[in-house]
Design an enzyme around this catalytic site. Structure first.
Site, PDB file in Angstrom:
ATOM      1  N   GLU A   1       0.852  -1.193   0.000  1.00 52.53           N
ATOM      2  CA  GLU A   1       0.000   0.000   0.000  1.00 52.53           C
ATOM      3  C   GLU A   1       0.888   1.243   0.000  1.00 52.53           C
ATOM      4  O   GLU A   1       2.004   1.219   0.511  1.00 52.53           O
ATOM      5  CB  GLU A   1      -0.892  -0.007   1.247  1.00 52.53           C
ATOM      6  CG  GLU A   1      -1.833   1.192   1.344  1.00 52.53           C
ATOM      7  CD  GLU A   1      -2.832   1.071   2.494  1.00 52.53           C
ATOM      8  OE1 GLU A   1      -3.667   1.975   2.627  1.00 52.53           O
ATOM      9  OE2 GLU A   1      -2.756   0.086   3.255  1.00 52.53           O
TER      10      GLU A   1
ATOM     11  N   ASN B   1     -12.132  -0.975  -0.548  1.00 54.32           N
ATOM     12  CA  ASN B   1     -11.448  -1.487   0.639  1.00 54.32           C
ATOM     13  C   ASN B   1     -12.217  -1.094   1.899  1.00 54.32           C
ATOM     14  O   ASN B   1     -12.527   0.083   2.087  1.00 54.32           O
ATOM     15  CB  ASN B   1     -10.030  -0.902   0.724  1.00 54.32           C
ATOM     16  CG  ASN B   1      -9.330  -1.287   2.022  1.00 54.32           C
ATOM     17  OD1 ASN B   1      -8.885  -2.416   2.185  1.00 54.32           O
ATOM     18  ND2 ASN B   1      -9.237  -0.352   2.967  1.00 54.32           N
ATOM     19  N   GLU B   2     -12.539  -2.076   2.726  1.00 59.51           N
ATOM     20  CA  GLU B   2     -13.112  -1.847   4.065  1.00 59.51           C
ATOM     21  C   GLU B   2     -14.200  -0.769   4.061  1.00 59.51           C
ATOM     22  O   GLU B   2     -14.177   0.163   4.880  1.00 59.51           O
ATOM     23  CB  GLU B   2     -12.003  -1.505   5.066  1.00 59.51           C
ATOM     24  CG  GLU B   2     -11.042  -2.662   5.296  1.00 59.51           C
ATOM     25  CD  GLU B   2      -9.987  -2.394   6.362  1.00 59.51           C
ATOM     26  OE1 GLU B   2      -9.883  -1.250   6.867  1.00 59.51           O
ATOM     27  OE2 GLU B   2      -9.254  -3.344   6.705  1.00 59.51           O
TER      28      GLU B   2
ATOM     29  N   GLU C   1      -6.237  -9.370   3.895  1.00 60.28           N
ATOM     30  CA  GLU C   1      -5.384  -8.727   4.908  1.00 60.28           C
ATOM     31  C   GLU C   1      -5.344  -9.636   6.122  1.00 60.28           C
ATOM     32  O   GLU C   1      -6.376  -9.914   6.735  1.00 60.28           O
ATOM     33  CB  GLU C   1      -5.915  -7.345   5.309  1.00 60.28           C
ATOM     34  CG  GLU C   1      -5.703  -6.262   4.271  1.00 60.28           C
ATOM     35  CD  GLU C   1      -6.035  -4.859   4.782  1.00 60.28           C
ATOM     36  OE1 GLU C   1      -5.829  -4.597   5.992  1.00 60.28           O
ATOM     37  OE2 GLU C   1      -6.506  -4.039   3.976  1.00 60.28           O
TER      38      GLU C   1
END
Length: 502
Positions: free
Chosen positions: A29, A174-175, A294
């Protein structure tokens, strides 16, 4: 004190699933020193002509990482992919809101694809469904995957990349359930945008596979409802649902810490159940698999990260220094992923370099292996093939949060093509060695190649740039006689018993 004993039976026909190599994936990232000072440092003595650290490249190749998720993470929810392509002199500097730093955009999509080729990895590309949506997502797929003759494919060609990148795995944001996320969404909002973005992305390239965001963790108040709603709304477009989980030994309770993988196993089984419920509800023939994109230990750096000066460039962030007990838990987490290889097809250790990572670097200085590097490397190298389902009899213990924790955490992988069998095993016992008897009579003519052991008397021991204090050895005492392996697994140890047909 008498030695504890465990037994297992390994049979060729007791198959879980073939391992999808993507289960050994990782994650880079735009966060901290993962990119700048991690994979990319133009002034470093080992840097190649593109500025990539070749010492890091060699360590990543040693891990044999097949897939790398990029560019985030929380970062992607505010990222304009167009900022990172074209001439570097024209690229804007941006306020990076996820981690409150300055993003220079020196590295972007094309450079990262170049780096991935150098380490022999595919890329799991994430699109921004936080501050952006379906339009930017389909344009990025066109830029990356369409051969030529359209605006975005020709833009890529004008940037010096004549051939398409052909990225096959894509994360839909993402999330997105997290209040910390830019563009946080309800399950209905996210399920709808995932479906619509997925639709146009697959119209551009029907060969791609899509990962929908599951809950950011099992502890989210919306967990289960989130997964069910998102899949209900996007089932026809998506191929995977994601899971994220980190652990830490905050209360310094080793027995409880090493039992955390029972929670991880329950998490996996719960998400499988939800996905299969939606499959039944829709009378679908399609099975949704899991992307555990993750996972790792993360807690050592939490306090230091509160003191980061905002709006700096690539400051040290999330730089957990891992100790020996962390390596044991990572070993068990890998075993847990393998046990569920029938449904967990993608997994990404978060992350790869400097940021909660198996590889650490000093700017201008050396790169080195953290303690968790070793179980990850062993699993990636020797865990290719078919996961078997061993019959295991192990002593058990109770801890603060768990009951009936097996002292022996184990699985076996059979590589029929290479005629190899590998047994991965963690002895969770705090007091003494575990005597293992393993029946492999089904594997006639197999011989032990080596018994690798990772052990250390100091659970808090770490590796540094100047001293590798936690390293595996090959002095394990596994022996084979008449189809029975006998081995003494040292207390609190990670073990890899490798066999090959003679």
């Amino acid at each position: 004190m008498s030695t504890k004993k465990a037994k297992m039976i390994v049979e060729k026909d007791f198959k879980v699933s073939e391992v999808d190599k993507r289960i050994y994936g990782s994650f880079v990232e735009h966060l901290g020193r993962a990119v700048y000072g991690g994979i990319y440092e133009p002034d470093h003595p080992t840097a190649n002509e593109q500025g990539f650290r070749q010492d890091v490249i060699e360590l990543v190749k040693e891990l044999d990482v097949p897939l790398v998720r990029y560019p985030g993470g929380n970062f992607v929810s505010g990222y304009n992919w167009e900022d990172g392509v074209g001439p570097k002199k024209d690229r804007p500097r941006r306020l990076e809101l996820a981690w409150r730093t300055i993003e220079t955009n020196e590295i972007g999509t094309n450079e990262f694809m170049d780096w991935a080729k150098l380490v022999n990895a595919d890329v799991n590309m994430a699109v921004n469904l936080g501050t952006r949506g379906a339009d930017a997502a389909r344009n990025l797929v066109e830029y990356c995957n369409h051969p030529s003759g359209t605006y975005y494919s020709d833009l890529r060609r004008s940037h010096g990349y004549q051939d398409p990148h052909n990225i096959k795995t894509w994360c839909l944001g993402n999330e997105m359930d997290g209040p910390w996320q830019m563009g946080q969404k309800t399950a209905v909002e996210y399920g709808r945008i995932a479906n619509e973005a997925g639709k146009v992305m697959k119209l551009v390239d029907p060969t791609i596979e899509l990962v929908a965001c599951g809950s950011s963790s099992r502890t989210m108040p919306t967990f289960a409802d989130w997964e069910a709603t998102v899949l209900d709304l996007s089932y026809d477009q998506v191929d995977f649902i994601s899971l994220h989980q980190y652990y830490g030994n905050r209360d310094n309770d080793v027995a409880n810490y090493l039992a955390r993988t029972l929670e991880m196993e329950d998490f996996i089984q719960s998400v499988i159940s939800i996905a299969d419920y939606i499959k039944a509800k829709k009378r679908s023939k399609k099975t949704i698999n899991l992307s555990f994109d993750e996972w790792n230990v993360w807690y050592h750096s939490n306090e230091a990260d509160q003191k980061i000066e905002p709006w700096s460039i690539a400051p040290p962030q999330l730089e957990d220094i891992y100790n020996f007990e962390d390596a044991l838990l990572v070993g068990s987490m890998l075993i847990t992923l393998l046990k569920h290889a029938d449904r967990v097809k993608i997994a990404c250790m978060a992350q790869l370099v400097n940021v909660i990572a198996p590889i650490m670097t000093e700017n201008g200085g050396p790169a080195w292996k953290q303690t968790i590097f070793y179980p990850y490397m062993h699993a990636s190298k020797y865990g290719r093939g078919t996961v078997l389902n061993p019959i295991v009899s192990s002593p058990k213990y109770d801890s603060k949060d768990f009951t009936d924790v097996p002292v022996l955490d184990t699985t076996a992988v059979y590589n029929e093509e290479q005629e190899e069998l590998t047994i991965f095993a963690v002895n969770r016992d705090l007091e003494g060695c575990l005597q293992l008897d393993c029946d492999i009579r089904n594997f006639a003519d197999y011989k032990i190649v080596e018994h690798i052991v990772l052990e250390n008397d100091d659970l808090k021991q770490v590796n540094t740039a100047t001293k590798q204090a936690v390293v595996p050895h090959t002095n394990g005492n596994a022996s084979l006689d008449s189809g029975l392996i006998t081995a003494s697994l040292p207390k609190l140890s990670w073990n890899v018993i490798r066999l090959k047909k003679s």
